[in-house]
Design an enzyme around this catalytic site. Structure first.
Site, short mmCIF file in Angstrom:
data_model
loop_
_atom_site.label_atom_id
_atom_site.label_comp_id
_atom_site.label_asym_id
_atom_site.label_seq_id
_atom_site.Cartn_x
_atom_site.Cartn_y
_atom_site.Cartn_z
N PRO A 76 92.57 29.93 74.12
CA PRO A 76 93.33 30.79 73.20
C PRO A 76 93.52 32.25 73.60
O PRO A 76 94.58 32.83 73.34
CB PRO A 76 92.53 30.69 71.89
CG PRO A 76 91.78 29.42 71.98
CD PRO A 76 91.44 29.27 73.43
N THR A 107 97.92 32.18 77.37
CA THR A 107 98.71 33.38 77.11
C THR A 107 97.74 34.51 76.76
O THR A 107 97.17 34.54 75.66
CB THR A 107 99.70 33.17 75.96
OG1 THR A 107 100.61 32.11 76.30
CG2 THR A 107 100.50 34.43 75.70
N LYS A 188 106.06 35.49 79.75
CA LYS A 188 105.64 34.82 78.52
C LYS A 188 105.52 35.79 77.36
O LYS A 188 105.92 35.48 76.22
CB LYS A 188 104.29 34.11 78.75
CG LYS A 188 103.75 33.40 77.50
CD LYS A 188 104.71 32.33 76.98
CE LYS A 188 104.29 31.77 75.64
NZ LYS A 188 103.04 31.04 75.65
N LYS A 263 98.72 37.39 67.73
CA LYS A 263 98.05 37.81 68.95
C LYS A 263 99.06 38.12 70.05
O LYS A 263 98.99 39.16 70.71
CB LYS A 263 97.09 36.72 69.42
CG LYS A 263 96.35 37.03 70.72
CD LYS A 263 95.97 35.77 71.48
CE LYS A 263 97.17 35.08 72.07
NZ LYS A 263 96.84 33.99 73.02
#
Length: 315
Positions: A76, A107, A188, A263
């Site tokens: 995560p 990511t 990304k 996030k």
């Protein structure tokens, strides 16, 4: 170009994206797979569903590295990537890394990825180890179908790219070399920043048209034919019922959790600040996702639940 395709893969992280991605890797190659996750139940479930003899459960990340030629990770956040790679005695880099390829699909912030990448290189005195940031886009549905996009921190002319392409092609449709180290994550973060804003804007536009009396499906079809056409509207429209097969029509269960969008939006804003890139919409959009993610009615739901946050009455 012929590539020396690995016969033994390692995988760390069998979450909402990692599980279907690893499943695709098994289905579309003949390689064996060593797996590790902090959740023993998900390890057992993955192994029980796998072809006989092709999956082994590791006791820690170190064993994954020891037993594999190519290791993929997807967890995560940056702190988890550090734990997976750098934990003394049990992390990936505590194992044998010589001649191996590490692909991180998480990511995270670019700085953490570069720090981990440096550590990977230093772990092998012979300088035969490689590390690439290759985050993914396309959601859990795309991962289950094997049609996700990989944004790869590698140049197209790099000698390792044919191998990276061959490996990732077992799990995705588009394998995009972004130019070099860290640029997979740069792509990304840019992608998720835009995706998050589009989802919020689509929610607002749908709510506006519906308040003015338009049927939501008719409105969505109209948007799809005009200048406002976008992937969120046509594939995972935030309004329940518009896209019957999408998570938004299934109680927002599954998909990309709203706190993960929070996030990623914050990571994008931080990257923009560091790069001197001006953001006009970011602060407002981040505020919406922070509020939605902190509300127990929406937390752990798909990020398009921001529509419900927008239209539901506040307590």
């Amino acid at each position: 170009m012929a590539v020396d395709y690995p016969k033994r893969f390692g995988w760390v992280g069998l979450g909402a994206m990692g599980f279907p991605m690893a499943t695709q890797l098994l289905q579309n190659s003949s390689a064996n797979l060593w797996i590790f996750d902090v959740d023993q139940r998900v390890l057992n479930r993955f192994a029980s569903d796998a072809p006989d003899g092709r999956v082994r459960i590791a006791t820690n990340a170190k064993q994954v590295a020891d037993e594999s030629e190519c290791i993929l990770t997807i967890v995560p956040a940056g702190k988890h990537v550090k734990e997976v790679y750098l934990s003394p005695e049990v992390g990936l880099l505590a194992g044998n890394t010589s001649g191996k390829v590490f692909i991180d699909c998480s990511t995270i912030d670019i700085e953490t990825s570069k720090t981990v990448g440096d550590a990977v290189k230093m772990s092998d005195p012979q300088n035969s180890v490689a590390f690439f940031d290759c985050p993914v886009s396309g959601g859990t549905a795309g991962a289950e179908k094997g049609i996700i996009t990989f944004m790869c921190g590698i140049a197209a002319e790099d000698e390792k790219f044919p191998l990276i392409h061959a490996i990732l092609k077992t799990m995705g449709k588009s394998i995009l070399p972004m130019g070099g180290r860290g640029l997979g994550l740069a792509a990304k973060l840019s992608n998720n920043y835009l995706s998050g804003i589009i989802a919020l804007a689509t929610s607002e536009a749908m709510n506006l048209g519906m308040k003015l009396g338009i049927d939501p499906k008719i409105l969505s079809d109209c948007l799809d034919k005009g200048s406002a056409a976008n992937w969120v509207n046509s594939t995972v429209n935030p309004v329940p019922g518009v896209c019957p097969d999408a998570v938004t029509s299934k109680g927002y269960e599954g998909g990309f959790k709203v706190q993960l969008m929070e996030k990623d939006m914050k990571l994008a804003a931080e990257a923009a600040h560091n790069a001197g890139a001006k953001l006009v919409l970011g602060e407002t959009a981040i505020g919406a996702y922070v509020s939605a993610a902190s509300d127990p009615r929406y937390r752990d739901k798909d990020s398009r639940v921001v529509y419900k946050w927008l239209v539901d009455p506040r307590d």
